[in-house]
Design a protein around this motif. Sequence first.
Motif, PDB file in Angstrom:
ATOM      1  N   LEU A   2       0.825  -1.107   0.013  1.00 41.37           N
ATOM      2  CA  LEU A   2      -0.038  -0.189   0.030  1.00 41.37           C
ATOM      3  C   LEU A   2       0.869   1.340  -0.091  1.00 41.37           C
ATOM      4  N   VAL A   3       1.701   1.239   0.860  1.00 41.37           N
ATOM      5  CA  VAL A   3       2.699   2.437   0.718  1.00 41.37           C
ATOM      6  C   VAL A   3       3.551   2.809  -0.463  1.00 41.37           C
ATOM      7  N   GLY A   4       3.964   1.558  -0.942  1.00 40.77           N
ATOM      8  CA  GLY A   4       4.623   1.597  -2.322  1.00 40.77           C
ATOM      9  C   GLY A   4       3.846   2.018  -3.376  1.00 40.77           C
ATOM     10  N   CYS A   5       2.405   1.484  -3.350  1.00 37.23           N
ATOM     11  CA  CYS A   5       1.557   2.326  -4.325  1.00 37.23           C
ATOM     12  C   CYS A   5       1.398   3.640  -4.269  1.00 37.23           C
ATOM     13  N   GLU A   6       1.080   4.178  -2.863  1.00 35.39           N
ATOM     14  CA  GLU A   6       0.765   5.565  -2.628  1.00 35.39           C
ATOM     15  C   GLU A   6       1.989   6.293  -3.186  1.00 35.39           C
ATOM     16  N   LYS A   7       3.282   5.941  -2.730  1.00 43.88           N
ATOM     17  CA  LYS A   7       4.583   6.644  -3.264  1.00 43.88           C
ATOM     18  C   LYS A   7       4.523   6.535  -4.665  1.00 43.88           C
ATOM     19  N   SER A   8       4.161   5.627  -5.447  1.00 40.52           N
ATOM     20  CA  SER A   8       4.391   5.455  -6.915  1.00 40.52           C
ATOM     21  C   SER A   8       3.172   6.507  -7.348  1.00 40.52           C
ATOM     22  N   SER A   9       1.943   6.447  -6.528  1.00 32.95           N
ATOM     23  CA  SER A   9       0.776   7.263  -7.385  1.00 32.95           C
ATOM     24  C   SER A   9       1.055   8.959  -7.085  1.00 32.95           C
ATOM     25  N   ASN A  10       2.117   9.229  -6.333  1.00 33.49           N
ATOM     26  CA  ASN A  10       2.110  10.547  -6.061  1.00 33.49           C
ATOM     27  C   ASN A  10       2.988  11.115  -7.140  1.00 33.49           C
ATOM     28  N   LYS A  11       3.669  10.246  -8.322  1.00 31.11           N
ATOM     29  CA  LYS A  11       4.495  10.900  -9.450  1.00 31.11           C
ATOM     30  C   LYS A  11       3.461  11.050 -10.497  1.00 31.11           C
ATOM     31  N   THR A  28      12.781  11.595  -9.807  1.00 25.77           N
ATOM     32  CA  THR A  28      11.919  11.617  -8.805  1.00 25.77           C
ATOM     33  C   THR A  28      10.622  11.872  -8.912  1.00 25.77           C
ATOM     34  N   GLU A  29      10.409  12.955  -9.856  1.00 25.90           N
ATOM     35  CA  GLU A  29       8.918  13.369  -9.900  1.00 25.90           C
ATOM     36  C   GLU A  29       7.960  12.714 -11.026  1.00 25.90           C
TER      37      GLU A  29
END
Length: 227
Positions: A16-25, A152-153
């Motif tokens: 879940l954390v990985g998906c949230e981090k990825s979705s921020n891009k 990063t972005e």
Amino acid sequence: MKIKNLLFYFTCLILLVGCEKSSNKQTIVIEKGKVGMIGFGSLMSLHRAEKVFKHTYTDSIYLVHLEDFQRSWDFVASNNDKGYTTEELNNDGYYIRDKDTLLFDNCIYLNITAKKGTAMNAALYMVTAQEIKDMDLYEFGYERIDVTEKITEYNFEGGKVYAYKATPEYVYDSEKTKGITVIPQDYVNLVTNACDSIGLNFRKEYDATTSPLNLELVAPVIWKKVR
């Protein structure tokens, strides 16, 4: 049973954390026939990039961070390198020191060096096949490396993102590089002026993510046609 449930819980949490981090891009769709190219030195200057392309650049420029790399002052090329144009090879280089004009042999320019856990600021261009050829000629002594997953972005679809990194034979070694080596003052000015034109924070990040400049090697240079 409790242990299995606990492991399952932590696995779901990590995903879940990985998906949230990825979705921020945000996702950039690279146009067919183009690739992304990182400018971290002189090519942070749009004016210099357009000189390399030999035309006005009309696509987007993104300010990004390249992860796990830092800028380093360790690309070196002989003034007689075959990568230079015939016109450039007709000139000898002289540096100015204490009012003396002295012949020198090599120039140092910026490179990128792998450094885990860091991130350096840069410009990202979207370039055509012809523009890639022009950049390859300009960036002789470097190789293109795939950094698509290191931005990063953004995530990218439809194409890759590349950066130029010095090949081993072009990495400066003070003990092995023969002759007198100089960092041209006008090159330093080109890079720092490009950063300043982007903004104060960009310049501060450049300073923080670039290895220290050996000021003893920096000097004004002039080129004299001798052939």
